[in-house]
Write an enzyme that holds these catalytic residues in place. Structure first.
Site, PDB file in Angstrom:
ATOM      1  N   LYS A  86      16.520  19.477  22.511  1.00 35.66           N
ATOM      2  CA  LYS A  86      17.461  18.930  21.529  1.00 35.66           C
ATOM      3  C   LYS A  86      18.137  17.661  22.044  1.00 35.66           C
ATOM      4  CE  LYS A  86      21.347  20.478  18.629  1.00 35.66           C
ATOM      5  NZ  LYS A  86      22.256  21.624  18.360  1.00 35.66           N
ATOM      6  N   GLU A 130      17.681  28.358  15.424  1.00 36.54           N
ATOM      7  CA  GLU A 130      18.328  27.971  16.678  1.00 36.54           C
ATOM      8  C   GLU A 130      19.106  29.183  17.202  1.00 36.54           C
ATOM      9  OE1 GLU A 130      21.097  24.299  18.315  1.00 36.54           O
ATOM     10  OE2 GLU A 130      21.481  25.093  16.316  1.00 36.54           O
ATOM     11  N   CYS A 155      18.894  21.468  14.326  1.00 35.70           N
ATOM     12  CA  CYS A 155      20.259  21.509  13.820  1.00 35.70           C
ATOM     13  C   CYS A 155      20.928  20.140  13.681  1.00 35.70           C
ATOM     14  CB  CYS A 155      21.085  22.434  14.713  1.00 35.70           C
ATOM     15  SG  CYS A 155      22.635  23.017  13.952  1.00 35.70           S
TER      16      CYS A 155
END
Length: 285
Positions: free
Chosen positions: A131, A58, A171
């Protein structure tokens, strides 16, 4: 779906024997050009070790001095130096290459989509995932609020590839197991990340191994790792985890490529011996 699984049938038998993948660890800074140069070196290293699927962390392309810096380098989907780099590098080396996250234009001019982009070995885009879960933390000296500069995605993304079915995440998504359940049966989970040092030391490995065990899937988790010029410290410890929850290989600190072999036949044996995915009774709505 951007990809066509029929295109990959010719490599199925070869992949069944196992293949090498790489998770790239970096400590990115505010210069996109410098970050891309570093990423290129690590990708070349991974390729020299015969990796065929390479995953960047990321924010591999920018860790700005402040959160809003990524707005200055955001790209229109399908065009821009970061996306061109990923496409051209994938084609040049003949690998599948994953940009852990790229800042893409969103409907809100003050926010970007934090998007994981997957490129096939011909340089064409195979998948995009925006995301969904945005990180927020207020703990002592550390304060993060991704929702101030990032627009959340709302679509779960999986794709067929020569390496099996892949599920995409980024993440903070790791803390939400329902996301992975809703992917269905995937062979590989990608989890590029920039975990903080505080949360990473406590939870990073536990979350990765749990997601692998729950889904009987391989997990490839490239991370930001080290001290950044903006003063932030990220956890690192990039790793590749097998479907039994074992860590195959890891890089605790520093930059580099974590290369390991994934074995579909081993995964099939595990799933046959412990068919937990078929034993589910409660399903996400």
């Amino acid at each position: 779906m951007l990809n066509d699984p029929e295109n990959y049938s010719h490599v199925a038998s070869e992949v069944d024997k196992g293949f090498l993948v790489a998770a790239i660890q970096m400590a990115s800074g505010p210069s996109v050009d410098a970050n891309l140069e570093e990423a290129a070196r690590h990708i070349e290293d991974a390729v020299s070790q015969q990796a065929r699927l390479v995953v960047l962390p990321e924010y591999f392309c920018i860790m700005g001095m402040k959160d809003a810096d990524k707005l200055l380098v955001m790209e229109q989907f399908g065009d821009g130096p970061i996306q061109n780099f990923l496409s051209e590098t994938a084609k040049r080396f003949g690998i599948w290459l994953v940009g852990g996250s790229v800042p893409l234009v969103s409907p809100d001019p003050n926010k970007v989509y934090n998007s994981c982009l997957v490129y096939a070995d011909d340089g064409n885009l195979a998948a995009r995932y925006d995301k969904i879960h945005l990180f927020g933390l207020s703990m002592g000296q550390e304060n993060y609020a991704e929702d101030k500069t990032i627009m959340a995605g709302d679509e779960i993304v999986t794709l067929d590839s020569p390496f099996g079915r892949i599920g995409l995440s980024i993440c903070y998504d790791l803390r939400f197991p329902e996301l992975y359940r809703k992917m269905g049966a995937v062979d590989i989970i990608l989890a590029p990340a920039a975990f903080t040092a505080v949360t990473g030391k406590a939870h990073w490995e536990v979350l990765l191994r749990a997601r692998a065990i729950e889904n009987l899937a391989y997990v490839i988790a490239p991370a930001q790792g080290g001290y950044h010029v903006n003063g932030r410290e990220t956890n690192g410890d990039s790793m590749i985890v097998d479907p039994w929850g074992g860590v195959i290989k890891r890089l605790p600190r520093g930059s580099g490529a974590v290369v390991a072999k994934l074995d579909p036949e081993y995964q099939a044996r595990i799933r046959k011996s412990l068919p937990a995915l078929k034993h589910r009774k409660l399903h996400c709505m």
